[in-house]
Motif scaffolding. Sequence first.
Motif, short mmCIF file in Angstrom:
data_model
loop_
_atom_site.label_atom_id
_atom_site.label_comp_id
_atom_site.label_asym_id
_atom_site.label_seq_id
_atom_site.Cartn_x
_atom_site.Cartn_y
_atom_site.Cartn_z
N THR A 62 0.81 -1.22 0.00
CA THR A 62 0.00 0.00 0.00
C THR A 62 0.84 1.28 0.00
O THR A 62 0.33 2.35 -0.25
N GLN A 63 2.14 1.12 0.27
CA GLN A 63 2.99 2.32 0.38
C GLN A 63 3.35 2.85 -1.00
O GLN A 63 3.80 2.12 -1.88
N ARG A 64 3.17 4.15 -1.19
CA ARG A 64 3.51 4.81 -2.45
C ARG A 64 5.01 5.12 -2.45
O ARG A 64 5.56 5.53 -1.44
N TYR A 65 5.65 4.91 -3.60
CA TYR A 65 7.09 5.15 -3.67
C TYR A 65 7.36 6.64 -3.50
O TYR A 65 6.78 7.47 -4.22
N ARG A 66 8.25 6.98 -2.55
CA ARG A 66 8.56 8.38 -2.27
C ARG A 66 9.20 9.06 -3.48
O ARG A 66 10.13 8.53 -4.09
N GLY A 67 8.67 10.23 -3.84
CA GLY A 67 9.22 10.98 -4.96
C GLY A 67 8.90 10.38 -6.32
O GLY A 67 9.62 10.63 -7.29
N TRP A 68 7.80 9.57 -6.40
CA TRP A 68 7.49 8.89 -7.65
C TRP A 68 7.23 9.86 -8.81
O TRP A 68 7.59 9.59 -9.95
N ASP A 69 6.62 11.01 -8.52
CA ASP A 69 6.35 11.99 -9.58
C ASP A 69 7.64 12.42 -10.26
O ASP A 69 7.71 12.51 -11.50
N GLN A 70 8.67 12.67 -9.47
CA GLN A 70 9.97 13.07 -10.01
C GLN A 70 10.60 11.92 -10.80
O GLN A 70 11.15 12.13 -11.88
N VAL A 71 10.50 10.74 -10.25
CA VAL A 71 11.04 9.56 -10.93
C VAL A 71 10.36 9.36 -12.29
O VAL A 71 11.03 9.14 -13.31
N LEU A 72 9.03 9.46 -12.31
CA LEU A 72 8.28 9.27 -13.56
C LEU A 72 8.66 10.33 -14.59
O LEU A 72 8.83 10.02 -15.77
N ASN A 73 8.82 11.57 -14.17
CA ASN A 73 9.21 12.63 -15.10
C ASN A 73 10.58 12.37 -15.70
O ASN A 73 10.81 12.62 -16.89
N GLN A 74 11.49 11.85 -14.90
CA GLN A 74 12.82 11.52 -15.41
C GLN A 74 12.75 10.37 -16.42
O GLN A 74 13.43 10.38 -17.45
N LEU A 75 11.92 9.38 -16.12
CA LEU A 75 11.75 8.25 -17.05
C LEU A 75 11.16 8.72 -18.38
O LEU A 75 11.55 8.23 -19.44
#
Length: 204
Positions: free
Chosen positions: A179-192
Motif C-alpha cells: 500500500t505504500q507509495r514510492y517516495r518521490g514517484w512523480d519526479q522519478v516518472l518525469n525523469q523516465l
Amino acid sequence: SITVGANETSKFWLGMLNDLKNRGLKDVLFLCVDGLAGFKEAIGAVYPQAQIQRCVIHMLRNSFKYVNYSDLKKFSSDFKAVYNAPTETAAFSELEGLKEKWGKKYPYAISNWENNWEDVSSFFQFSQELRRIMYTTNIIEGLNRQYRKVTKAKSVFPSDQSLEKMLYLSSENITKKWTQRYRGWDQVLNQLIVLYRERLTQYL
C-alpha cells in the motif's frame, strides 16, 4: 505472472518472456537481473531494446566471497566509491583505483566486475532516485521468500497447476500489504519520460 519450470535455462526464460509478450507486454525499458544462465540472451531475443542491469547486491556478494573476513569491512567501504560514483566514467576510474589497492590480493573480487562491466554499468546514467529502484533484485527476492514460506510445508504437489494455485492465492494475500507509495514517484516518472519518451508516454 507465475511460471513453473523444472530448470532456469535459456529455453525456459525465452518461453516465459514470449508468454508475457503474447499476453500484451509489448516493451520493457529496463531489467535488473541476477546473472542467471541464458537470461540475458533470452531478453535480447524477445525485448532487444531493453537495457539490462546486473543486480549490484549480487555482484557485491560474489566479490566479497573472495575477500578475507579481516579485510571485508575496509574492502566493502572502498567499493562504495564504485557503485556510488556520479557517472560511469568515474565509476570505472574508481574500480581501477580499487584494482591497484586490492587487485593483487583479491584478483577475482575485482575481475568479477571487470568481466561484467557492460551489464553493471547501465544504472550510472540515472539519478540516485532511479538507481535506488533499479540496482537490485531484492524486492522480488523478498517475494520469493514469502512464496517459500507457504510451499515448504508441502514438499510434493500433485501437479504444476496445484502449485500455481497455491502461489496465486499467496500472492493475493501478499499484495494486500503493498500500500505504500514510492517516495518521490512523480519526479522519478518525469525523469523516465525524459529518458524513454514515446516508449513510455504511449502507455500513460
